[in-house]
Design an enzyme around this catalytic site. Structure first.
Site, PDB file in Angstrom:
ATOM      1  CG  LEU A  50      -2.116  -1.075   1.317  1.00 22.88           C
ATOM      2  CD1 LEU A  50      -2.975  -1.011   2.234  1.00 22.88           C
ATOM      3  CD2 LEU A  50      -2.796  -1.088  -0.141  1.00 22.88           C
ATOM      4  NE  ARG A  51       4.526   0.516  -3.875  1.00 25.98           N
ATOM      5  CZ  ARG A  51       5.327  -0.791  -4.097  1.00 25.98           C
ATOM      6  NH1 ARG A  51       6.068  -1.043  -2.998  1.00 25.98           N
ATOM      7  NH2 ARG A  51       5.565  -1.301  -5.154  1.00 25.98           N
ATOM      8  CG  ASN A  81       8.283  -3.127   0.499  1.00 26.28           C
ATOM      9  OD1 ASN A  81       7.142  -3.086   0.816  1.00 26.28           O
ATOM     10  ND2 ASN A  81       8.785  -3.531  -0.971  1.00 26.28           N
ATOM     11  CG  ASN A 116      12.288  -8.443  -7.939  1.00 28.25           C
ATOM     12  OD1 ASN A 116      13.105  -8.968  -9.050  1.00 28.25           O
ATOM     13  ND2 ASN A 116      12.792  -7.375  -7.299  1.00 28.25           N
ATOM     14  CG  ASP A 165       4.213  -9.073  -4.830  1.00 36.42           C
ATOM     15  OD1 ASP A 165       4.236  -8.191  -4.108  1.00 36.42           O
ATOM     16  OD2 ASP A 165       5.203  -9.711  -5.549  1.00 36.42           O
ATOM     17  N   GLY A 188       7.373  -5.220 -10.398  1.00 46.05           N
ATOM     18  CA  GLY A 188       6.283  -5.497  -9.853  1.00 46.05           C
ATOM     19  C   GLY A 188       4.911  -4.766 -10.673  1.00 46.05           C
TER      20      GLY A 188
HETATM   21  O1  DOR Z   1       8.174  -7.125  -7.887  1.00 49.41           O
HETATM   22  C1  DOR Z   1       8.245  -6.812  -6.696  1.00 49.41           C
HETATM   23  N1  DOR Z   1       7.794  -5.706  -6.088  1.00 49.41           N
HETATM   24  N2  DOR Z   1       8.313  -8.027  -5.773  1.00 49.41           N
HETATM   25  C2  DOR Z   1       8.614  -7.617  -4.241  1.00 49.41           C
HETATM   26  O2  DOR Z   1       8.714  -8.615  -3.577  1.00 49.41           O
HETATM   27  C3  DOR Z   1       8.426  -6.182  -3.991  1.00 49.41           C
HETATM   28  C4  DOR Z   1       7.514  -5.436  -5.001  1.00 49.41           C
HETATM   29  C5  DOR Z   1       7.500  -3.803  -4.645  1.00 49.41           C
HETATM   30  O3  DOR Z   1       7.555  -3.371  -3.534  1.00 49.41           O
HETATM   31  O4  DOR Z   1       7.653  -3.257  -5.548  1.00 49.41           O
END
Ligand code: DOR
Length: 412
Positions: free
Chosen positions: A65-66, A96, A265, A292, A311
């Site tokens: 959700l940033r 993150n 990822n 994800d 992502g």
């Molecule tokens: O592709 C991805 N983006 N994999 C991740 O594990 C993190 C994510 C992101 O936070 O953008």
């Protein structure tokens, strides 16, 4: 408080062992009654399900959700609007962020923001290590008391096996599981997108789970070998679970036609991996569908070469994409992977439509629709599913007794 009567739906409730045409009455935020031909009361809003599936509310246990730190990518408002449009009444968000969700204060700040801005339930996943730097352990007990439902350095693997092991020992008495982002960093630096990068990290995490007895969940599992390792670990009694994303169930590397923007990822894999993941969903090895959801700005996704942000925006396509990938999956299993199982893993109240349950409900129909990212509520408009027809569509999402999304009204 609106009261609600959902009429003429096919109620699929694995916990209540029900799959039948029924009406569902929602009163005071709970399921009040399930029956045939219930009569509407004066204070009730009528929802005509018209044969659509009525299921316990879906949970996506892996979204970004940033918040805090990246409002240009997503906000609690836009991310949870995307969630309810995608059929999710609950999401669990990854740490993150900037700063990382690594202290009780950070979790409380997120919870306060969600309390005023969110359109669905938001659960926090706290960092495993301070600043997600992979060195100093987070205070797991304090984070769990603040509401964290799991721990993960998602986006990065805890590189040092001794740190990961020590974390598991320290967190052993905290029920919330660890969620492993499995990409071994030194191998990734040396080998790029080779599947061994994931397999080595999964093997290590499963061995640590075996030795410490810590509940362990493998995030976005993407290779046939990792799946085989998980199967083997379970035969040895290891308490480990896993999730799979819509994109890893659909695309193999280089087949999206997206060039550098295909970055994600873990990366997209081989056809054989896609087939193995689909088989893993069917045979029950895979516990959870999780998308994800990783929104980025258009400029970040469009960057050249290896610089494109990894992502995809996933919440608004996920349910349709799962149905496209495994069209033969029985509906009760489909609902388990999206509600019962993530709730069990995160120790949330068991989702059900039996009377007395909290009224979180997802309604969907097998109706084809075309993915139009420009219509997303998410600020992240990038998806490899753009322009595709998907076979399953979300019609409405009820969160805590409230109609949070209604497709034909776009109330969310
Ligand atoms: O592709 C991805 N983006 N994999 C991740 O594990 C993190 C994510 C992101 O936070 O953008």
């Amino acid at each position: 408080m609106t009261q609600l009567l959902i009429r003429g739906g096919r109620v699929v409730d694995p916990a209540g062992k029900l799959d039948a045409l029924r009406d569902v009455r929602v009163r005071d935020r709970r399921i009040a009654e399930i029956g045939e031909h219930l009569t509407a009361r004066d204070d009730e809003e009528l929802f005509d399900a018209g044969g659509a599936v009525v299921a316990p509310g879906f949970i996506d246990m892996h979204v970004h959700l940033r918040y805090p730190g990246y409002p240009e990518k997503e906000t609690i408002d836009t991310g949870t609007r995307a969630a309810v449009r995608g059929g999710f009444s609950s999401v669990a968000c990854m740490p993150n962020t900037n700063p990382a969700l690594d202290t009780p204060d950070a979790i409380e700040l997120l919870n306060a923001e969600a309390a005023t801005r969110a359109h669905c339930r938001v659960y926090a996943i706290a960092a495993m290590t301070r600043g997600r730097r992979g060195r100093e352990l987070a205070d797991f007990a304090a984070l769990a008391r603040a509401g964290a439902v799991a721990f993960s350095d998602d986006g990065d693997t805890v590189a040092d096996a001794a740190v990961a092991h020590a974390a598991a020992v320290r967190a052993r008495d905290v029920p919330a599981p660890f969620i492993g982002h499995c990409e071994e960093p030194a191998l990734k630096a040396a080998l790029g997108n080779d599947g061994i990068v994931e397999d080595a990290a999964v093997a290590r995490d499963l061995l640590i789970a075996a030795s410490t007895k810590k509940a362990w969940h493998i995030a976005h599992l993407s290779t046939a070998t990792a799946l085989a390792l998980l199967r083997f670990a379970r035969t040895c009694g290891v308490c480990a679970t896993c999730e799979v994303t819509p994109h890893h169930l659909t695309f193999s590397a280089g087949t999206t036609g997206l060039g550098a923007s295909e970055a994600v990822n873990p990366p997209l894999r081989r056809d054989a991996d896609v087939a193995a993941l689909r088989a893993g969903v069917r045979d029950g090895t895979i516990d959870v569908f999780a998308c994800d959801h990783a929104p980025h700005t258009a400029a970040e996704k469009a960057a050249d070469g290896t610089d494109a942000a990894p992502g995809y925006s996933g919440l608004e396509v996920a349910v349709g994409a799962y149905a496209a990938a495994v069209p033969d999956l029985p509906l009760s299993r489909f609902v388990e992977l999206l509600s019962v199982n993530p709730a069990r893993i995160l120790r949330l109240p068991p989702p059900s439509l039996t009377p007395g349950s909290v009224a979180d409900i997802t309604m969907f129909a097998d109706r084809s629709w075309i993915v139009r990212p420009q219509d997303f509520a998410s600020l992240g408009k990038f998806t490899p599913f753009a322009g595709r027809a998907l076979p399953r569509k979300i019609l409405a999402t009820v969160v805590d007794g409230r109609l949070a999304y209604h497709a034909s009204r776009e109330t969310a």
